[in-house]
Design a protein around this motif. Structure first.
Motif, PDB file in Angstrom:
ATOM      1  N   LEU A 101     -91.780 102.076  32.570  1.00  0.00           N
ATOM      2  CA  LEU A 101     -92.047 100.888  32.463  1.00  0.00           C
ATOM      3  C   LEU A 101     -93.246 100.447  32.848  1.00  0.00           C
ATOM      4  N   ASP A 102     -94.210 101.213  34.085  1.00  0.00           N
ATOM      5  CA  ASP A 102     -95.415 100.278  33.805  1.00  0.00           C
ATOM      6  C   ASP A 102     -96.402 101.404  32.883  1.00  0.00           C
ATOM      7  N   TYR A 103     -95.851 102.222  32.926  1.00  0.00           N
ATOM      8  CA  TYR A 103     -96.883 103.003  31.721  1.00  0.00           C
ATOM      9  C   TYR A 103     -96.765 102.018  30.055  1.00  0.00           C
ATOM     10  N   GLN A 104     -95.028 101.758  30.122  1.00  0.00           N
ATOM     11  CA  GLN A 104     -95.293 101.084  28.358  1.00  0.00           C
ATOM     12  C   GLN A 104     -95.878  99.642  28.976  1.00  0.00           C
ATOM     13  N   LYS A 105     -95.844  98.866  29.866  1.00  0.00           N
ATOM     14  CA  LYS A 105     -96.160  97.535  29.794  1.00  0.00           C
ATOM     15  C   LYS A 105     -98.173  97.758  29.994  1.00  0.00           C
ATOM     16  N   ASN A 106     -99.007  98.856  30.485  1.00  0.00           N
ATOM     17  CA  ASN A 106     -99.657  98.614  30.281  1.00  0.00           C
ATOM     18  C   ASN A 106    -100.239 100.124  29.283  1.00  0.00           C
ATOM     19  N   ALA A 107     -99.913 100.887  28.699  1.00  0.00           N
ATOM     20  CA  ALA A 107    -100.519 101.554  27.377  1.00  0.00           C
ATOM     21  C   ALA A 107    -100.981 101.167  26.832  1.00  0.00           C
ATOM     22  N   ALA A 108    -101.479  99.784  26.116  1.00  0.00           N
ATOM     23  CA  ALA A 108    -102.773  98.606  25.000  1.00  0.00           C
ATOM     24  C   ALA A 108    -104.262  99.457  26.134  1.00  0.00           C
ATOM     25  N   THR A 109    -103.759  98.599  27.155  1.00  0.00           N
ATOM     26  CA  THR A 109    -105.453  98.737  27.839  1.00  0.00           C
ATOM     27  C   THR A 109    -105.804  99.974  28.981  1.00  0.00           C
TER      28      THR A 109
END
Length: 185
Positions: free
Chosen positions: A70-78
């Motif tokens: 979940l953390d990876y998916q949330k911050n993947a764009a940045t």
């Protein structure tokens, strides 16, 4: 009159002689016997405790994976490409660890199951053997799942054969040339 007496004597001897070879068969449902044993209850309690412990360990790794995913998916764009690759490897590592832990847990559970229930099964089999011998049973059939719970090897000869359903084999093709069961008596 003497002929009738002789025939009666011969018939009596034949009947008495054949009753010496009479066979007694018994039936038992081993699952029911085992379920009544106190050792079975304690083995079940221990096995359930182990299952709970192993499930909690697997769940903890699963929660760790879900949190990181979940953390990876949330911050993947940045995230930079290098950090994305590092996080992906980290997720792969957690997933690999979960699979290994799952396999180990299955193996540990199966080993514990064998270790806990083997003495229970042996005790049940010993009880069946004892009662069967005391009551002169030739064969005792297990109606639960295994075909035989006991056999008296001294009275079982090559003339006993159970043909599997759908089999084309005939008795003369598999008949023993000697009684292999003698050594088991």
């Amino acid at each position: 009159m003497k002929t009738i007496l002789k025939l009666t004597l011969v018939a009596t001897l034949l009947v008495a002689g054949s009753s010496a070879y009479a066979q007694k068969f018994g039936y038992i449902k081993m699952d029911d016997l085992i379920s009544l044993m106190p050792e079975n209850d304690s083995a079940m309690v221990k096995l359930q405790a182990l299952q709970k412990e192993l499930s909690e360990q697997l769940e903890a790794v699963q929660v760790e994976f879900n949190t990181k995913a979940l953390d990876y998916q949330k911050n993947a764009a940045t995230l930079s490409d290098a950090v994305k690759e590092l996080r992906q490897k980290e997720l792969d590592g957690v997933q690999q660890r979960y699979q290994e832990l799952s396999q180990l847990a299955t193996q540990q559970f199966q080993k514990a199951q064998m270790d806990l229930f083997d003495p229970v099964l042996k005790k049940a089999q010993a009880a069946i053997d004892k009662v069967s011998k005391e009551n002169s049973f030739t064969l005792v059939f297990n109606t639960a799942n295994e075909p035989l719970a006991y056999y008296n090897a001294a009275t079982v000869t090559d003339r006993y054969w159970f043909k599997p359903d759908g089999s084309n084999v005939v008795y003369s093709e598999i008949q023993f040339k000697e009684n292999y069961f003698d050594s088991l008596a």
